[in-house]
Design an enzyme around this catalytic site. Sequence first.
Site, PDB file in Angstrom:
ATOM      1  N   ASP A 319       0.603  -9.797   5.172  1.00 49.67           N
ATOM      2  CA  ASP A 319       1.417  -8.980   4.276  1.00 49.67           C
ATOM      3  C   ASP A 319       0.956  -7.535   4.339  1.00 49.67           C
ATOM      4  O   ASP A 319       0.539  -7.062   5.392  1.00 49.67           O
ATOM      5  CB  ASP A 319       1.345  -9.549   2.850  1.00 49.67           C
ATOM      6  CG  ASP A 319       2.626  -9.347   2.075  1.00 49.67           C
ATOM      7  OD1 ASP A 319       2.838  -8.238   1.564  1.00 49.67           O
ATOM      8  OD2 ASP A 319       3.425 -10.290   1.984  1.00 49.67           O
ATOM      9  N   HIS A 359       2.735  -5.222  -2.551  1.00 48.40           N
ATOM     10  CA  HIS A 359       3.480  -6.446  -2.278  1.00 48.40           C
ATOM     11  C   HIS A 359       2.529  -7.610  -1.998  1.00 48.40           C
ATOM     12  O   HIS A 359       2.705  -8.720  -2.505  1.00 48.40           O
ATOM     13  CB  HIS A 359       4.379  -6.183  -1.070  1.00 48.40           C
ATOM     14  CG  HIS A 359       5.345  -7.259  -0.736  1.00 48.40           C
ATOM     15  ND1 HIS A 359       5.098  -8.209   0.221  1.00 48.40           N
ATOM     16  CD2 HIS A 359       6.584  -7.516  -1.210  1.00 48.40           C
ATOM     17  CE1 HIS A 359       6.136  -9.018   0.332  1.00 48.40           C
ATOM     18  NE2 HIS A 359       7.057  -8.619  -0.529  1.00 48.40           N
ATOM     19  N   SER A 543      10.665 -12.909  -0.790  1.00 49.92           N
ATOM     20  CA  SER A 543       9.237 -12.614  -0.752  1.00 49.92           C
ATOM     21  C   SER A 543       8.483 -13.400  -1.816  1.00 49.92           C
ATOM     22  O   SER A 543       7.339 -13.777  -1.622  1.00 49.92           O
ATOM     23  CB  SER A 543       8.984 -11.124  -0.982  1.00 49.92           C
ATOM     24  OG  SER A 543       9.184 -10.383   0.179  1.00 49.92           O
TER      25      SER A 543
END
Length: 610
Positions: A319, A359, A543
């Site tokens: 990620d 994220h 996600s």
Amino acid sequence: MLASSRRNSEYFSITSANESLDKLRSTSRVIESGILPEFDDPPSNNRTSYSSSFSNSVTPLAPDPGSSLNTAYNLGTLNRPFTLTDFVGNSNVSDIYRFNLASNSSFNLSLNGLTADVNVELLNGSGTRIRCSNASGTTSEWIDSILNTGTYYVKIFQHSGNTNYRLSISATPIVNGVRTVLGNLGADTFTWQSGFNRTVISGNGNVDFGSGGLDTLNLGLANISSTTTRLNLANANGGGVLYNPGNGVRVFDAITLNNSNQILFEGIDRIRFADRTINRFVRPNDPLFNQQWNLHMMGVHNAWHFTKGSTNVVIGVQDTGLGVNNNGNIHPELRAGNTIRFGNNYRDEFTGGDYYTSHGSAVQGIIAARSNNGMGISGINWNSPVLNIDVLGGDQADYNLAEATKVMITQANSRGRKLIVNMSLGGGGRDFAFEQLIANNQSNALFVISSGNSDINSISYPANLASIYSNVIAVGASWGTRDANNSATTPGDRISYPWFWGSQYGTGLTLMGPSEVIAPYADLNGQFSYWGTGSTSGFNGTSASAPNIAGVASLVWSANRNLSATRIKQILSQTAFDLGARGYDPVYGHGFVNADAAVRRAMAIGRGTA
């Protein structure tokens, strides 16, 4: 790479395929997550969508059910669980639904999500009431019964006030004298009915758990006491009864009555006897756990009875890296001592499409946040180590997909561990070196990848590799009970807003997982908090759904480390809660992940079943 002027940062996340492939290929380095264009908030929609259980339509919308038998909304032949949402109140005092049964069946109904008092009746084909539920206030309504072949009606009507409601019904044919009862994705109540040597009950997850609604096996109504039964509850080391309900042998909990009748059950939160109540869930002391509807809807709180994760499994997160504060520390909700890092590669540089929030911190937190520590949220996996490698943003220290995957496989193999790789990303051209690593490790490495967020009939790369490799899972995103506008939604329905944002679907889609959920929040200023709390909306997109699936997969592999990655994918698919068209369909794949049933399946295989 295009920048995004962020008007409302809490509504966004880096998610799969947010930009066209051509734009992604034009960057100097592949940005696998795509870029993040400016989005508008989705408009509110007061009219709620029906589940697609009786339709192949991607976004089905039923007309308002009539208030008479002649204008009842026809659900057709009912032979599986089905959920819909709607409204009754001063302007619409009643809704009536019609359905048919092709054979004698076990029928179960629940009415949840109430903010005012409503009642529900079950009518026969002539319109005569045969069952009713009239609990007071906002208490859920339920009916559990045996019905013969024929036509029936369900009438929902206002007692006082205005309210949305969520109606869940199921009907399962009685075969060879076995009564099988299926719950939906919310709180259901099941009872014992005489005349059957064996009753088999599957709760199937419970999105209402955090608000106090429990999947309940109520034996007290039949005046059955625990002292007159033999209880055989399953655990990680034994107990329970092996049984195949039609989608794989699993380990069921069992109760044998004094007349030798047997009740097998799974996915049940509470057993209520005439003399006492037994809870069958794990409730950690993390203060936000009750708001983690995603864990409840997947049945994770039930699966924790058998495993909370194992050091035999390592979870790889590819990620953005993790957000750090001024002292270089990651979010306190993440297990720093159990996070494997490579130099400073784990740090989120806040580039590559998301310049404000981390994220990667949110993704890792969903899978493996510190749990039962009296703080924040609960992670799905409490024990397995996490290997975090930054592959997004095009920064100098970043790895590409093949490099990161090779490192993760080497690390896992050198320690004799199984590997699950979460990839909440998408886009870019094909990476053949990466694909070769997938192909060469179909036994020991499982890849869980977001399907994309462009609301189109096509799975983004690399999730579309699920059509090629048996150790790749492509994940779509499902709603819980509310969307980002706080409008009522049907649990399990594919997330799709009336704009260009929604969960991608199509050939190769494997499973659905929850999205718009609570997760750790970290920003470039070193501030730590949580998505989905206060004014910060939930962590969204595919996600968010991918790490939910990856976390569940890690529990299944922890329950039986002798399984291959291919078998883990098969188990998750086999035990999923069916959505959309009956069986596999490209809109919902195999359905919504069921942690409890999947872990029970893995345990049964470990006990020598096929």
